[in-house]
Design a protein around this motif. Structure first.
Motif, PDB file in Angstrom:
ATOM      1  N   ALA A   1      12.185  15.311  70.273  1.00 46.93           N
ATOM      2  CA  ALA A   1      11.741  14.498  69.814  1.00 46.93           C
ATOM      3  C   ALA A   1      12.212  13.483  70.937  1.00 46.93           C
ATOM      4  CB  ALA A   1      10.949  14.250  68.946  1.00 46.93           C
ATOM      5  N   LYS A   2      11.407  12.507  72.038  1.00 47.48           N
ATOM      6  CA  LYS A   2      10.961  11.126  71.177  1.00 47.48           C
ATOM      7  C   LYS A   2      10.617  10.023  70.589  1.00 47.48           C
ATOM      8  CE  LYS A   2       8.630   8.235  75.083  1.00 47.48           C
ATOM      9  NZ  LYS A   2       8.372   7.877  75.998  1.00 47.48           N
ATOM     10  N   PRO A   3      11.451   9.956  69.482  1.00 44.76           N
ATOM     11  CA  PRO A   3      11.044   8.956  68.552  1.00 44.76           C
ATOM     12  C   PRO A   3      10.551   7.510  69.506  1.00 44.76           C
ATOM     13  CG  PRO A   3      13.233   8.862  68.933  1.00 44.76           C
ATOM     14  CD  PRO A   3      13.069   9.784  69.318  1.00 44.76           C
ATOM     15  N   VAL A   4       9.142   7.587  68.466  1.00 47.79           N
ATOM     16  CA  VAL A   4       8.963   6.774  68.551  1.00 47.79           C
ATOM     17  C   VAL A   4       9.690   5.169  67.437  1.00 47.79           C
ATOM     18  CG1 VAL A   4       6.476   4.343  67.742  1.00 47.79           C
ATOM     19  CG2 VAL A   4       6.303   6.593  69.223  1.00 47.79           C
ATOM     20  N   MET A   5      10.015   4.016  67.635  1.00 51.18           N
ATOM     21  CA  MET A   5      11.084   3.432  67.410  1.00 51.18           C
ATOM     22  C   MET A   5      10.600   2.383  66.042  1.00 51.18           C
ATOM     23  SD  MET A   5      13.546   4.792  68.316  1.00 51.18           S
ATOM     24  CE  MET A   5      14.565   3.589  67.763  1.00 51.18           C
ATOM     25  N   ILE A   6       9.309   3.245  65.388  1.00 52.09           N
ATOM     26  CA  ILE A   6       8.597   2.356  64.611  1.00 52.09           C
ATOM     27  C   ILE A   6       8.483   3.414  62.744  1.00 52.09           C
ATOM     28  CG2 ILE A   6       6.212   1.952  63.347  1.00 52.09           C
ATOM     29  CD1 ILE A   6       5.707   0.781  66.430  1.00 52.09           C
TER      30      ILE A   6
ATOM     31  N   GLU B   1      16.996  -4.067  70.083  1.00 48.33           N
ATOM     32  CA  GLU B   1      17.485  -5.717  71.154  1.00 48.33           C
ATOM     33  C   GLU B   1      16.317  -6.049  71.425  1.00 48.33           C
ATOM     34  OE1 GLU B   1      20.554  -6.867  70.336  1.00 48.33           O
ATOM     35  OE2 GLU B   1      21.346  -5.300  68.938  1.00 48.33           O
ATOM     36  N   GLY B   2      16.272  -7.179  71.509  1.00 56.34           N
ATOM     37  CA  GLY B   2      15.777  -8.017  72.998  1.00 56.34           C
ATOM     38  C   GLY B   2      13.891  -7.528  72.975  1.00 56.34           C
ATOM     39  N   ILE B   3      13.587  -7.783  71.489  1.00 53.03           N
ATOM     40  CA  ILE B   3      12.204  -8.018  72.416  1.00 53.03           C
ATOM     41  C   ILE B   3      11.996  -9.607  71.056  1.00 53.03           C
ATOM     42  CG2 ILE B   3      10.245  -7.173  70.633  1.00 53.03           C
ATOM     43  CD1 ILE B   3      11.264  -3.920  70.323  1.00 53.03           C
ATOM     44  N   PRO B   4      11.107  -9.804  72.120  1.00 54.20           N
ATOM     45  CA  PRO B   4      10.396 -11.155  71.447  1.00 54.20           C
ATOM     46  C   PRO B   4       9.930 -11.247  70.327  1.00 54.20           C
ATOM     47  CG  PRO B   4      10.305 -10.668  74.040  1.00 54.20           C
ATOM     48  CD  PRO B   4      10.571  -9.683  72.822  1.00 54.20           C
ATOM     49  N   GLY B   5      10.233 -12.333  69.487  1.00 56.02           N
ATOM     50  CA  GLY B   5      10.042 -12.344  68.372  1.00 56.02           C
ATOM     51  C   GLY B   5      10.313 -11.492  66.787  1.00 56.02           C
TER      52      GLY B   5
ATOM     53  N   GLN C   1      13.605  -9.743  65.421  1.00 57.45           N
ATOM     54  CA  GLN C   1      14.720 -10.125  64.723  1.00 57.45           C
ATOM     55  C   GLN C   1      15.509  -8.505  65.160  1.00 57.45           C
ATOM     56  OE1 GLN C   1      14.255 -10.997  60.527  1.00 57.45           O
ATOM     57  NE2 GLN C   1      16.050 -11.941  61.111  1.00 57.45           N
ATOM     58  N   ALA C   2      16.836  -8.815  65.704  1.00 57.33           N
ATOM     59  CA  ALA C   2      17.583  -7.638  66.081  1.00 57.33           C
ATOM     60  C   ALA C   2      18.206  -6.484  64.784  1.00 57.33           C
ATOM     61  CB  ALA C   2      18.061  -7.510  67.197  1.00 57.33           C
ATOM     62  N   VAL C   3      17.461  -6.201  63.625  1.00 56.24           N
ATOM     63  CA  VAL C   3      17.965  -5.681  62.571  1.00 56.24           C
ATOM     64  C   VAL C   3      17.427  -4.665  62.288  1.00 56.24           C
ATOM     65  CG1 VAL C   3      19.214  -8.021  61.386  1.00 56.24           C
ATOM     66  CG2 VAL C   3      16.386  -7.267  60.743  1.00 56.24           C
ATOM     67  N   ASP C   4      18.078  -3.841  61.475  1.00 60.65           N
ATOM     68  CA  ASP C   4      16.660  -2.705  61.401  1.00 60.65           C
ATOM     69  C   ASP C   4      16.434  -3.009  60.031  1.00 60.65           C
ATOM     70  OD1 ASP C   4      16.268  -0.099  60.480  1.00 60.65           O
ATOM     71  OD2 ASP C   4      17.902   0.910  59.645  1.00 60.65           O
ATOM     72  N   ASP C   5      15.128  -2.163  60.147  1.00 66.85           N
ATOM     73  CA  ASP C   5      13.748  -2.147  58.691  1.00 66.85           C
ATOM     74  C   ASP C   5      13.233  -3.742  59.169  1.00 66.85           C
ATOM     75  OD1 ASP C   5      13.466   0.115  58.464  1.00 66.85           O
ATOM     76  OD2 ASP C   5      14.492   0.329  56.262  1.00 66.85           O
ATOM     77  N   VAL C   6      13.488  -4.263  59.885  1.00 66.30           N
ATOM     78  CA  VAL C   6      12.494  -4.977  60.155  1.00 66.30           C
ATOM     79  C   VAL C   6      10.850  -5.251  60.037  1.00 66.30           C
ATOM     80  CG1 VAL C   6      12.514  -6.217  62.727  1.00 66.30           C
ATOM     81  CG2 VAL C   6      12.678  -7.706  61.052  1.00 66.30           C
TER      82      VAL C   6
ATOM     83  N   ALA D   1       9.032  -0.624  74.954  1.00 64.62           N
ATOM     84  CA  ALA D   1      10.305  -0.935  73.543  1.00 64.62           C
ATOM     85  C   ALA D   1      10.405  -0.211  72.220  1.00 64.62           C
ATOM     86  CB  ALA D   1      10.535  -2.644  73.470  1.00 64.62           C
ATOM     87  N   PHE D   2       9.120   0.063  71.507  1.00 64.04           N
ATOM     88  CA  PHE D   2       8.901   0.596  70.753  1.00 64.04           C
ATOM     89  C   PHE D   2       9.555   2.317  71.451  1.00 64.04           C
ATOM     90  CE2 PHE D   2       7.737  -3.835  69.539  1.00 64.04           C
ATOM     91  CZ  PHE D   2       8.625  -3.056  68.218  1.00 64.04           C
ATOM     92  N   ASN D   3       8.841   2.826  72.747  1.00 65.24           N
ATOM     93  CA  ASN D   3       9.080   4.233  72.970  1.00 65.24           C
ATOM     94  C   ASN D   3       7.828   4.539  73.299  1.00 65.24           C
ATOM     95  OD1 ASN D   3      11.696   4.477  73.805  1.00 65.24           O
ATOM     96  ND2 ASN D   3      12.399   6.371  72.298  1.00 65.24           N
TER      97      ASN D   3
END
Length: 367
Positions: free
Chosen positions: A122-127, A179-183, A185-190, A203-205
C-alpha cells in the motif's frame, strides 16, 4: 517445552523466498515476495488485486516495545507468550467487522497462520491517526501543564484526569520524519493540525483533498464499531491509533484502506468498565506494561524524557525483567483477545516450525 521456547522473538530469519532485505520493525517483519511468487499467488488464490501487485508476508512476533525500546525477561524470555497471536487475532476480528459493516478493506489478503498475514503493498498515508474519547496519558500530562490546544483543537477548562471528553477528538501526528512541510517539525510523531494536512495533503500522501474527510469518517466509524462491541463486554475504548493507505483493486480502482493493526492492546487503551465505575483504572492494554515499567525503575524520567534516549536504550538492554512481569502482560493480552474474539487463544508449541511448514506446503514460498 519451556515458555521461553514458545515465544517467537526473532521473526526476520525465516527462509521465505525474497529478493529484498527483510524489513524488521519493533514487532513485525516484512518479507517482500518475488514478482513471480506474487503473480502466482494472486492467480492461485484469486486475491482482489491487480495481477502485478507486489505482495508481502508479514510475520508478527511476541516482542514487546514500550517507550521506543524492546524489552526482555529473565531466563531467555525475549517476548511475551501469546502476545503476537493475541494482536493478530484482535486485528483480524476488527478488520473483518469493518468490511462486513461496509467501512473499508484492509491490506490483509490472507491469514495462513495466527502469526502470519499475506498483505498487498500500500501507499501509506503519512499520519498516525489518533482518536481520543477520554483525556489521559500524554494529553493529560500536557493539559495539566496548562496546554489547552491540541492539534489545533481548543479544549475546555476544568477537565480532570481520565474524564470522558465531550466528543471524540482526532489528534493526528506525523508517521515518520516529514521534511519541508511548513509549520511541521521534521521529527517523528509530532502533533499536526487538520489545517496542516489540508494545506499539504500531497506531502501526507493523500491523493485528493476530499480524502481527508474520508479518512476522518473511516476513523470515527471504526472507533464507533470497536467502542460499541467493547461496551458489550463491559470494556471502555479510551483511545487508539489507526493507519491508512491506498491500494488498487483487481479492476485498477484506487481505494483508501485500513493498515497496520487496529483496536489492539498495543495501539489502543482499553479500560475495564466495572473498575472504572468504582473509580479505578484497570488497563487491558500495553499501558499496563508502561505503568509497570515506570514503577519498576527508580528514575522514571529516563522513560519519559526524550533527551535521555541513550540512557533509556541502555536501561532496556541491560535489565532483564522478572518473568512474572512478562507473564502478567501475557495474561492481559490473551485475556482481552479471548474476550473480543469469543474463543481461546491456543499457544503454539513451535510457531516458527509451523509457519515454515505452512508457507512451504500450502503457498510454495519456501524451497
Amino acid at each position: 517445552m519451556s515458555l521461553a521456547n514458545k515465544v517467537l522473538a526473532v521473526n526476520n530469519d525465516l527462509p521465505i523466498r525474497t529478493h529484498k532485505p527483510v524489513h524488521s520493525g519493533k514487532v513485525r517483519s516484512v518479507y517482500w515476495l518475488t514478482e513471480a511468487d506474487s503473480k502466482r499467488l494472486i492467480e492461485e488464490k484469486g486475491y482482489d488485486v491487480p495481477a502485478d501487485a507486489p505482495l508481502a508476508i508479514m510475520v508478527i512476533s511476541d516482542r514487546i516495545s514500550a517507550f521506543d525500546c524492546i524489552w526482555h525477561g529473565e531466563g531467555g524470555m525475549n517476548g511475551v507468550p501469546g502476545k503476537g497471536a493475541a494482536l493478530n487475532a484482535i486485528s483480524n476480528h476488527w478488520f473483518k467487522l469493518f468490511k462486513e459493516q461496509g467501512l473499508a478493506d484492509s491490506h490483509i489478503l490472507d491469514i495462513p497462520h495466527p502469526f502470519v498475514w499475506i498483505v498487498q503493498k500500500a501507499k501509506p498515508v503519512m499520519i498516525e491517526a489518533i482518536a481520543r474519547q477520554y483525556i489521559t496519558g500524554s494529553m493529560w500530562r500536557a493539559y495539566e501543564k496548562g496546554e489547552r490546544e491540541f492539534c489545533g483543537i481548543n479544549i475546555a477548562e476544568g477537565l480532570s484526569n481520565n474524564q470522558k471528553l465531550p466528543e471524540l477528538l482526532i489528534t493526528p501526528s506525523t508517521k515518520g520524519i516529514l521534511e519541508g512541510i511548513p509549520g511541521v517539525q521534521a521529527v517523528d510523531d509530532v502533533n499536526i493540525t487538520r489545517q496542516n494536512i489540508e494545506d499539504n495533503f500531497e506531502a501526507f500522501n493523500f491523493t485528493k483533498p476530499s480524502d481527508i474527510n474520508f479518512y476522518e469518517k473511516l476513523l470515527k466509524d471504526a472507533f464507533a464499531v470497536i467502542s460499541t462491541e467493547l461496551e458489550k463486554l463491559d470494556q471502555i475504548f479510551v483511545d487508539t491509533k489507526f493507519e491508512f493507505g491506498y491500494v488498487n483493486d483487481k479492476a485498477g480502482n484506487e481505494k483508501l484502506i485500513y493498515m497496520d493493526e487496529v483496536g489492539t492492546p498495543d495501539s489502543s487503551r482499553i479500560w475495564d468498565g466495572a473498575a472504572f465505575r468504582d473509580g479505578k483504572i484497570v488497563e487491558n492494554s500495553k499501558e499496563d506494561f508502561r505503568q509497570l515499567l515506570l514503577k519498576h525503575f527508580p528514575d522514571p524520567d529516563i522513560l519519559l524524557n526524550k533527551d535521555r534516549m541513550a540512557e533509556r536504550f541502555a536501561l532496556a538492554k541491560n535489565n532483564a525483567l522478572p518473568e512474572d512481569v512478562l507473564m502478567k502482560i501475557s495474561e492481559t493480552y490473551i485475556g482481552i483477545a479471548e474476550k473480543i474474539i469469543g474463543k481461546e487463544i491456543v499457544l503454539s508449541e513451535n510457531p516458527k516450525a509451523e509457519i515454515v511448514t505452512i508457507l512451504r506446503e500450502q503457498y510454495g514460498l519456501i524451497d
